[in-house]
Design a protein around this motif. Structure first.
Motif, PDB file in Angstrom:
ATOM      1  N   HIS A 125       0.828  -1.209   0.000  1.00 17.37           N
ATOM      2  CA  HIS A 125       0.000   0.000   0.000  1.00 17.37           C
ATOM      3  C   HIS A 125       0.864   1.262   0.000  1.00 17.37           C
ATOM      4  CE1 HIS A 125       1.117  -0.327   4.215  1.00 17.37           C
ATOM      5  NE2 HIS A 125       0.678   0.894   4.429  1.00 17.37           N
ATOM      6  N   VAL A 185      -2.667  -4.557   1.533  1.00 15.43           N
ATOM      7  CA  VAL A 185      -2.219  -3.777   2.698  1.00 15.43           C
ATOM      8  C   VAL A 185      -1.748  -4.780   3.745  1.00 15.43           C
ATOM      9  CG1 VAL A 185      -2.843  -2.066   4.438  1.00 15.43           C
ATOM     10  CG2 VAL A 185      -3.910  -1.987   2.169  1.00 15.43           C
ATOM     11  N   HIS A 186      -0.437  -4.939   3.846  1.00 14.44           N
ATOM     12  CA  HIS A 186       0.127  -5.901   4.795  1.00 14.44           C
ATOM     13  C   HIS A 186       0.166  -5.344   6.204  1.00 14.44           C
ATOM     14  CE1 HIS A 186       1.398  -8.829   1.785  1.00 14.44           C
ATOM     15  NE2 HIS A 186       1.901  -7.848   1.060  1.00 14.44           N
ATOM     16  N   HIS A 187       0.487  -4.058   6.318  1.00 14.93           N
ATOM     17  CA  HIS A 187       0.770  -3.497   7.639  1.00 14.93           C
ATOM     18  C   HIS A 187       0.729  -1.983   7.544  1.00 14.93           C
ATOM     19  CE1 HIS A 187       2.600  -2.619  11.446  1.00 14.93           C
ATOM     20  NE2 HIS A 187       3.777  -2.289  10.941  1.00 14.93           N
ATOM     21  N   VAL A 204      -9.491  -3.980  -1.596  1.00 12.34           N
ATOM     22  CA  VAL A 204      -8.349  -4.033  -0.689  1.00 12.34           C
ATOM     23  C   VAL A 204      -8.187  -5.468  -0.202  1.00 12.34           C
ATOM     24  CG1 VAL A 204      -7.439  -3.317   1.550  1.00 12.34           C
ATOM     25  CG2 VAL A 204      -8.558  -1.641   0.069  1.00 12.34           C
ATOM     26  N   ALA A 224      -6.458  -7.325   2.648  1.00 10.52           N
ATOM     27  CA  ALA A 224      -5.814  -7.068   3.939  1.00 10.52           C
ATOM     28  C   ALA A 224      -4.960  -8.256   4.351  1.00 10.52           C
ATOM     29  CB  ALA A 224      -6.865  -6.783   5.010  1.00 10.52           C
ATOM     30  N   SER A 226      -4.280  -9.159   7.275  1.00  6.66           N
ATOM     31  CA  SER A 226      -4.803  -9.781   8.486  1.00  6.66           C
ATOM     32  C   SER A 226      -6.144  -9.157   8.824  1.00  6.66           C
ATOM     33  CB  SER A 226      -3.829  -9.578   9.659  1.00  6.66           C
ATOM     34  OG  SER A 226      -3.749  -8.198   9.992  1.00  6.66           O
ATOM     35  N   VAL A 239      -5.676  -5.621  10.243  1.00  4.74           N
ATOM     36  CA  VAL A 239      -5.549  -4.556   9.248  1.00  4.74           C
ATOM     37  C   VAL A 239      -6.917  -4.177   8.701  1.00  4.74           C
ATOM     38  CG1 VAL A 239      -4.680  -4.014   6.938  1.00  4.74           C
ATOM     39  CG2 VAL A 239      -3.165  -5.085   8.627  1.00  4.74           C
ATOM     40  N   ARG A 240      -7.747  -5.178   8.444  1.00  6.23           N
ATOM     41  CA  ARG A 240      -9.094  -4.882   7.943  1.00  6.23           C
ATOM     42  C   ARG A 240      -9.876  -4.049   8.953  1.00  6.23           C
ATOM     43  NH1 ARG A 240     -13.006  -9.803   6.568  1.00  6.23           N
ATOM     44  NH2 ARG A 240     -12.782 -10.075   8.821  1.00  6.23           N
ATOM     45  N   LEU A 283      -8.544  -0.429   8.925  1.00  7.97           N
ATOM     46  CA  LEU A 283      -9.001   0.310   7.751  1.00  7.97           C
ATOM     47  C   LEU A 283     -10.474   0.677   7.881  1.00  7.97           C
ATOM     48  CD1 LEU A 283      -7.209  -1.666   4.904  1.00  7.97           C
ATOM     49  CD2 LEU A 283      -6.630   0.615   5.745  1.00  7.97           C
ATOM     50  N   MET A 329     -13.267  -5.543   1.031  1.00  9.39           N
ATOM     51  CA  MET A 329     -12.019  -5.995   1.637  1.00  9.39           C
ATOM     52  C   MET A 329     -12.084  -7.491   1.900  1.00  9.39           C
ATOM     53  SD  MET A 329     -10.693  -3.058   4.305  1.00  9.39           S
ATOM     54  CE  MET A 329     -12.245  -2.650   5.099  1.00  9.39           C
ATOM     55  N   VAL A 378      -9.517 -10.780   3.580  1.00  7.70           N
ATOM     56  CA  VAL A 378      -8.309 -11.082   4.357  1.00  7.70           C
ATOM     57  C   VAL A 378      -7.575 -12.257   3.715  1.00  7.70           C
ATOM     58  CG1 VAL A 378      -7.392 -11.788   6.595  1.00  7.70           C
ATOM     59  CG2 VAL A 378      -9.345 -10.226   6.485  1.00  7.70           C
TER      60      VAL A 378
END
Length: 428
Positions: free
Chosen positions: A130, A149-151, A185, A187, A189, A192-193, A196, A205, A207
């Motif tokens: 991201h 989006v990992h982190h 997106v 995510a 994990s 993260v979801r 967001l 989204m 995972v």
């Protein structure tokens, strides 16, 4: 008697075609493969072990069928990606070699727009992070795009935040672009979801997960393997990993177990910090008890995992923790700080202590070294959990996202959560 025409209609209905009379078997067979453009513009070579995000890219993409892959990355990545994904086409993105990371980071984000024409030849785009160099060309390409989006960098209280102001500011801009322009997106994990969603994301989204089955099962599956000794740390030599805490903890451990050695594996992400670590080892007279092995090959990494009794990982900031999953696949009990993301992904197989309490870290390590039956209990938990993390599962989740962007009919996409976390019980 059913006619040939009726049989063809029935076949197409089962395949989910909206109007079988408009299709023919020739058209289906001759249909060109979809092209997936993968943006890996934040790629940096470590001359050894893959970073988690790029390992994820390689292991998922090589499992996708019936698609043509185009990788957009700086030319430094051509050798590694071409070797890992030989069927993929590689497009070099502009990069400033031998320049400060912050400057190169900003340059890549802007200069990558010069390759928009190539990106528009793809049917769909996947940004592997991201960060701005991946996100900016993806959302401006006029192609449907999914962003992984990992982190997310914490706003406060993080050493990474204080030392990497430019990436942090760029990340905020990138997050806003994703919110406005991205289609889906992915995510890294559930945490993260949730984060967001709390920031106002209303995008679709899903995972994903990671895998560890790129490592073979060898002596690691023998829990009572007699050649095991000491502990190992695997990760970048970066302040956020708290490698100094591992060294301070091992100073305490070595007093009771002078024959047990800690091996530290990883690239010098911050050269000044790596120098500090080597000085700390010297000042504490630990050269016989702590070894910095640096960058090693995958086979050497596996050998270290196989021959260790413990995995010492006092990191203070993680997006997922693939090093932990690899250690668990090697049947290693893991000693970590109390990170929420670890509670979600690794609910068993870990010994947990409060953040930055390296004294407690040492005490728990000594408990495991004193009592082999106690250590083996955690090792069994770790091995059972480690078997759940497969690249085929991650590839299936993300292929489902790409198919939905391509307009292909797919089953509902479900995210991943370890079975032990869902049930609260041990698995297998």
């Amino acid at each position: 008697m059913p006619t040939y025409r009726n049989n063809v209609q029935m076949l197409y209905r089962r395949l989910g075609a909206s109007d079988p009379l408009k299709h023919s078997m020739v058209r289906v067979k001759a249909r060109r493969r979809s092209t997936v453009g993968i943006l890996a513009n934040t790629y940096e070579s470590d001359s050894g072990i893959w970073a988690g995000g790029h390992l994820h890219l390689v292991e998922t993409a090589r499992r996708w069928a019936d698609v043509q892959i185009v990788i957009f990355a700086p030319k430094i990545g051509r050798r590694d990606f071409s070797a890992a994904l030989p069927a993929a086409r590689f497009v070099s993105l502009p990069s400033l070699e031998n320049s400060p990371k912050a400057l190169n980071f900003c340059y890549r984000a802007v200069a990558s727009l010069l390759k928009l024409r190539d990106m528009r030849r793809c049917d769909v785009l996947l940004a592997t992070s991201h960060f701005l160099p991946d996100v900016l060309p993806a959302v401006l390409s006029r192609r449907r795009a999914a962003i992984i989006v990992h982190h997310i960098i914490p706003l406060r209280g993080s050493r990474t935040t204080r030392r990497n102001i430019v990436p942090m500011v760029a990340e905020r801009a990138s997050i806003n672009l994703i919110r406005l322009l991205a289609d889906v997106v992915i995510a890294g994990s559930a945490s993260v979801r949730r984060e967001l969603s709390a920031r106002g994301f209303r995008k679709a989204m899903v995972v994903t997960t990671n895998g560890v089955d790129h490592l073979p099962y060898t002596n690691a599956t023998t829990l009572e393997y007699q050649s095991r000794s000491g502990a190992v740390f695997i990760g970048r030599l970066h302040p956020s990993k708290n490698v100094s805490d591992a060294i301070l903890a091992w100073q305490n451990v070595s007093r009771e177990f002078p024959d047990q050695r800690l091996t530290i594996i990883g690239a010098d992400a911050v050269p000044s910090y790596a120098l500090e670590l080597r000085q700390l080892i010297s000042e504490l007279n630990l050269t016989a008890h702590v070894q910095i092995a640096g960058v090693v090959s995958q086979s050497e990494k596996l050998r270290y995992l196989e021959h260790s009794k413990l995995f010492l990982f006092p990191s203070g900031e993680e997006g997922w923790g693939i090093a932990l999953a690899e250690a668990m696949r090697a049947a290693l009990p893991c000693l970590t700080y109390d990170l929420p993301i670890f509670t979600e992904i690794f609910p068993v197989g870990r010994v947990v202590v409060p953040m930055h309490d390296y004294v407690a870290l040492a005490e728990r390590a000594k408990e495991l070294l004193r009592d082999e039956s106690h250590r083996l209990r955690y090792a069994r938990e770790a091995l059972r959990l480690g078997k759940q993390f497969t690249w085929s599962r991650a590839a299936k989740i993300e292929a489902g996202v790409l198919n939905s962007l391509l307009g292909k009919k797919t089953r509902p996409i479900r995210g991943f959560l370890p079975a032990v976390a869902r049930t609260g019980e041990e698995i297998l």
